[in-house]
Design an enzyme around this catalytic site. Structure first.
Site, PDB file in Angstrom:
ATOM      1  CG  ASN A 169      40.926  42.228  39.879  1.00  0.00           C
ATOM      2  OD1 ASN A 169      40.363  41.419  40.893  1.00  0.00           O
ATOM      3  ND2 ASN A 169      42.240  42.891  40.609  1.00  0.00           N
ATOM      4  CD  GLU A 264      44.490  41.840  47.483  1.00  0.00           C
ATOM      5  OE1 GLU A 264      44.714  43.273  47.363  1.00  0.00           O
ATOM      6  OE2 GLU A 264      44.278  41.255  46.394  1.00  0.00           O
ATOM      7  CB  CYS A 298      45.681  43.245  43.697  1.00  0.00           C
ATOM      8  SG  CYS A 298      43.596  43.845  44.572  1.00  0.00           S
ATOM      9  NE  ARG A 451      44.286  36.100  43.549  1.00  0.00           N
ATOM     10  CZ  ARG A 451      44.280  34.744  43.324  1.00  0.00           C
ATOM     11  NH1 ARG A 451      43.545  33.719  44.777  1.00  0.00           N
ATOM     12  NH2 ARG A 451      43.381  33.851  42.494  1.00  0.00           N
TER      13      ARG A 451
END
Length: 496
Positions: A169, A264, A298, A451
């Site tokens: 991604n 992660e 995420c 993030r």
């Protein structure tokens, strides 16, 4: 564009080469791996299917190159990173084009990813010079029972060979978030890009090549995970693994042995909405957090936990905004584009059908065309539905109505994930108490999970990962402390 101009040498016919020992090479396997365009569902690119023997050669050269690189002055390492960052940003168009074609990222977001990656490299270069240029000086008489007969000097030294495995991604940004800290710290770097995103990574690596890094220091090896995946992660030459992805990371961590890991592995980021929240702000952040890049993040909002008293109003506001989202090809900068693969689309559909069978309220009609899934808000979701717990990685967002803050916190903490979460309230005291209670690596107050900025700490708890990211944390993780102790014949006291 992609594979042309300065990038011509990375392409052999219709197959992109892999990068080893400062050269672009064709695999001895004679095989290639197809990259399917998520939008057209046709083969867009092909990359080399490298062999285990080629992995061995890459690792051997990485070990050798690292020894010399560790002796390279910090300022010189930083200078080369700045140069690579500039070349990357200068060539954002062809790299962004490949992101559009192989992961269906909207064109404007693809350009943003490349530019952001260049900025990350430069920031890392500057931060590395500061962090690695410092050390500690300790005196023995600060511990009981000791005279001042020992001087302790500590510094940070590289680990050796870092294996970087980014996800589909953000293949460029999450690759450089591993590459730049590794290099500034004096390590060599072996990159195994995701299949979807490999061509973008190869273009990015060529920018480092053009910057003039030493041969063998950086490698990019492509191929099937079934053939070289375990071979890479269990290779004895690897001294650190930085991985971003899914459940595969858990398997890697069990096999990797005694080396530092930075992982992660996804999230089920909860958005807790209290009665006093600014619902317009909440709705905007739910749209941004839940549906940008079709929910394939995420840190996407994955479940909304809203107090019953304001649920109806919030759902109506979100529905109105969902109706305005554009759906279509990434070339046209549509808000919702095709998810990365047919298997991903099938998984998302399975979660939707489970919710339908169990009585969830569909705020929009479920619609799918190939890999393209229209945005869907599911209201009145209950804990017995899969969508309440599993990560869809698509444009489908469940809403669970709660009757107390404790109920929302309990649902968040019952998840096996613990990456990020967010809470919306005008009461900062409540926000802090909820933040402390949520078992997640980060809690955003009055904003959707995210993030960045890239120098902020970023980490997950539980199955969301181990280790912490962010420029400073990554540099520290990719180094080890070296101590030198000077023993004096007699106690020494300055200015005594």
């Amino acid at each position: 564009m992609a594979g042309t101009g300065i990038f011509t040498e990375i392409l052999d016919g219709e197959v992109y080469k892999y990068y080893s020992d400062g050269e672009w090479k064709t695999s001895s396997s004679g095989k290639s791996v197809a990259i399917v365009n998520p939008t057209t569902r046709k083969t867009q690119y092909k990359v080399q299917a490298c062999t285990q023997e080629e992995v061995n050669k890459v690792m051997e050269m990485a070990k050798s190159a690292q020894k010399s690189w560790a002796k390279t002055p910090l300022w010189k390492r930083a200078e080369l990173l700045h140069k690579a960052a500039a070349i990357l940003k200068e060539n954002k168009a062809p790299i962004a084009e490949s992101l559009v074609k192989e992961i269906a990222k909207p064109a404007k977001d693809s350009v943003t990813e490349v530019v952001r990656s260049g900025d990350l490299i430069s920031y890392c270069a500057e931060e590395g010079v500061r962090i690695l240029g410092e050390g500690k000086f300790l005196l023995s008489d600060s511990f009981p029972g000791n005279e001042r007969t020992k001087y302790c000097l500590t510094s940070k030294i590289p680990l050796g060979v870092v294996l970087a495995i980014p996800p589909f991604n953000y293949p460029v940004n999450l690759a450089v978030s591993k590459i730049a800290p590794a290099l500034i710290a004096g390590n060599s770097l072996v990159l195994k890009p995701p299949t979807q995103g490999a061509v973008s990574c190869l273009h990015m690596v060529h920018c480092f090549h053009l910057a003039g890094f030493p041969k063998g220091l950086i490698s990019c090896i492509t191929g099937k995970g079934s053939e070289i995946g375990d071979f890479l992660t269990m290779h004895p030459a690897v001294n650190c693994i930085s991985f971003t992805g899914g459940d595969t990371g858990i398997s890697i961590s069990k096999k990797a042995g005694m080396i530092p890991l930075q992982m992660e592995l996804g999230g089920k980021d909860a958005c807790i909405v209290l009665e006093d929240a600014d619902l317009d702000l909440v709705a905007s952040n739910i749209i941004k957090g839940g549906f940008s890049y079709s929910g394939q993040r995420c840190t996407a909002v994955k479940v909304v936990l809203v107090m019953e008293s304001v649920a109806d109003e919030l759902v109506e506001k979100v529905k109105a905004k969902v109706a305005k989202l554009t759906v279509g090809p990434p070339e046209e900068n549509c808000d919702i584009t095709a998810v990365v693969s047919e298997s991903s689309a099938n998984f998302i559909e399975g979660l939707v059908m489970d919710a339908k069978e169990k009585g969830a309220t569909f705020c929009q009609e479920y619609k799918r065309d190939g890999n393209l899934i229209w945005p869907l808000l599911l209201d009145n979701v209950r804990p017995d539905m899969r969508i309440a717990w599993e990560e869809p990685f698509g444009p489908v967002l469940p809403v669970l109505r709660i009757n107390s803050v404790e109920e929302g916190i309990n649902h968040c903490n019952a998840s096996n994930f613990g990456l990020q979460g967010c809470v919306f309230t005008k009461d900062i005291n409540k926000a802090m108490l909820i933040s402390d209670a949520m078992e997640t690596g980060t809690v955003q107050i009055n904003s959707a999970p995210a993030r960045g900025p890239d120098h902020f700490p970023f980490q997950g708890l539980k199955d969301s990962g181990i280790g912490s990211q962010g420029v400073t944390n990554s540099i520290n993780l990719m180094t080890k402390v070296k101590t030198t102790v000077i023993n004096l014949p007699t106690p020494s006291y300055s200015m005594g």
